[in-house]
Design an enzyme around this catalytic site. Structure first.
Site, mmCIF file in Angstrom:
data_model
loop_
_atom_site.group_PDB
_atom_site.id
_atom_site.type_symbol
_atom_site.label_atom_id
_atom_site.label_comp_id
_atom_site.label_asym_id
_atom_site.label_seq_id
_atom_site.Cartn_x
_atom_site.Cartn_y
_atom_site.Cartn_z
ATOM 1 N N LYS A 97 -4.510 0.883 -8.862
ATOM 2 C CA LYS A 97 -5.399 1.284 -7.766
ATOM 3 C C LYS A 97 -6.659 2.004 -8.258
ATOM 4 C CE LYS A 97 -2.867 0.039 -4.101
ATOM 5 N NZ LYS A 97 -1.491 -0.032 -4.537
ATOM 6 N N GLU A 119 -6.979 4.870 3.504
ATOM 7 C CA GLU A 119 -5.594 4.726 3.944
ATOM 8 C C GLU A 119 -4.713 4.714 2.706
ATOM 9 O OE1 GLU A 119 -7.499 2.371 3.036
ATOM 10 O OE2 GLU A 119 -6.180 1.117 1.832
ATOM 11 N N SER A 388 2.264 -3.428 -12.133
ATOM 12 C CA SER A 388 1.168 -2.812 -11.388
ATOM 13 C C SER A 388 1.216 -1.285 -11.385
ATOM 14 C CB SER A 388 1.161 -3.332 -9.949
ATOM 15 O OG SER A 388 2.453 -3.216 -9.366
#
Ligand SMILES: *Cc1c(COP(=O)(O)O)cnc(C)c1O
Length: 409
Positions: A97, A119, A388
């Protein structure tokens, strides 16, 4: 099916084939256009890339490692199979991210915005945005559903430590979808000083393309690293799919290599037959949600379905429009891994490679184990799999499962 998916529907920067677009109230159009223009301008500027590259190197730890995983490969039981793991879990804050959060954070600073709203579902995106806000000296407000706050408490603490205000969202099902609605509502009211830092490749244009641009670094690095390590391209590239940002980031630099199979693994939850899952590409239908046209989990009247996954980051009833397009033209494949398969993936990766991966990424590993068991892996296959994120945030869930299931080991 057409064999040349490689150039996006170049006529319309908001679309990928029929998917994408900008289905938002009139009041948001100007703000989205401002972000789009700024991103396109910055992306064309060497100075922007120099600054971004330096921050990614010095503050994030890029390039992330490519990890050769011989013990995992051996556990698959297929002769000659090699597995390489792209270690996004080693990036600062523990997931991919941050690539997007930092890129958009820099953009916001360029636009003179002093405040970021975002969010978050699993909390990884919220932690990344809070981190970038601290790095760049911006104010930060994170919206998070109460159900997600309960299951990802350590990330809530981290966001607060980093100086972000975490606002609990009690509407909807207490998940990321409701959090998106509230973050956008905040943005609409404060566009003059605020950037909405969306965390995945869904939503209205320009988010799908902009987030993909930032996350493509994963695949660009991995492609180069695999070539350097083996002298060849991978046969299979595997990534988990929530909104789709780590997957498209990994896949995009390979879309022009038709011999490379690209496999997105969605959350099968308690099993597709139970209806409790988040397998949008697998069983969704095209529709409009959260500002774009894409595959959606909905009933025949267009009501958005309730989703379930053990992994909060995959628990979303939509998927990015570019992945929907790549599915329809046959360039990507999709698969599901259930909660149980993901837990097996987590367990196997811990014991073979010494990596405690995120429950999201564990879906990709779980699917790989199932491919091997179903005799769907040829000998000597070269596999590249995206890890990830790391599993620290999931330890409470994992501890419960250990107590429940492993007492007889
Ligand atoms: C957020 C998250 C995901 C899912 O989001 P995508 O946009 O599909 O990548 C997957 N893994 C981790 C570790 C995450 O934090």
């Amino acid at each position: 099916m057409p064999q040349t998916p490689l150039r996006d529907g170049a006529l319309d920067s908001a679309r990928f084939g029929v998917f994408g677009g900008r289905y938002v109230p009139e009041g948001l159009m100007a703000a989205l256009a401002e972000v789009e223009t700024a991103h396109q301008r910055a992306w064309a500027e060497p100075a922007f890339h120099r600054e971004l590259d330096q921050l990614l190197r010095e503050r994030v730890g890029r390039p992330t490692l490519l990890h050769s995983a011989p013990r995992l490969a051996r556990a698959l039981g297929v002769p000659g199979v090699r597995v390489f793991l792209k270690r996004e879990d080693m990036a600062h804050t523990g997931a991919h991210k941050i690539n997007n959060a930092l890129g958009q954070g820099l953009l916001a600073a360029r636009l003179g915005k002093s405040r970021l709203v975002a969010e978050t579902g699993a909390g990884q995106h919220g932690v990344a945005v809070a981190t970038v806000s601290a790095m760049l000296g911006l104010t930060c407000v994170i919206y998070m559903g109460i159900r997600d706050m309960a299951r990802q408490q350590s990330n809530v603490v981290q966001m607060r430590l980093l100086g972000a205000e975490v606002r609990a969202v009690r509407t909807g099902d207490g998940g990321v979808k409701a959090a998106i609605t509230e973050a956008v509502r905040d943005w609409v009211a404060h566009t003059e000083n605020t950037h909405f830092l969306f965390g995945t490749v869904a939503g209205p244009a320009p988010y799908p393309r902009m987030v993909r641009d930032h996350q493509s670094r994963i695949g660009t690095e991995a492609r180069r690293q695999v070539l350097a390590a083996t002298g060849q391209l991978p046969d299979h590239v595997i990534a988990c799919v929530g909104g789709g940002s780590n997957a498209i980031g990994m896949f995009h630099p390979f879309t022009g290599d038709p011999q490379v199979r690209l496999i997105g693994v969605e959350a099968g939850g308690r099993g597709l037959h139970t209806g409790e899952h988040a397998a949008t590409l697998s069983v969704g239908t095209p529709g409009e949600m959260d500002g774009s046209y894409s595959y959606v989990l909905q009933d025949h009247e267009g009501q958005i379905a309730q989703t379930h996954s053990i992994a909060a980051g995959l628990d979303y009833p939509g998927v990015g429009p570019e992945l929907s397009h790549l599915k329809d033209i046959g360039r990507i494949e999709h698969a599901v891994a259930t909660d149980a398969a993901a837990l097996r993936g987590l367990d196997t990766l811990c014991r073979t490679e010494g990596i405690i991966t995120a429950l999201e990424s564990a879906h990709a590993v779980g699917h790989l184990l199932e491919l091997a068991e179903q005799d769907a892996l040829a000998a000597n296959t070269l596999i590249l799999l995206c890890l990830s994120g790391r599993g620290d945030k999931d330890l409470a869930i994992a501890a419960e499962l250990l107590d429940a299931g492993r007492s007889n080991r």
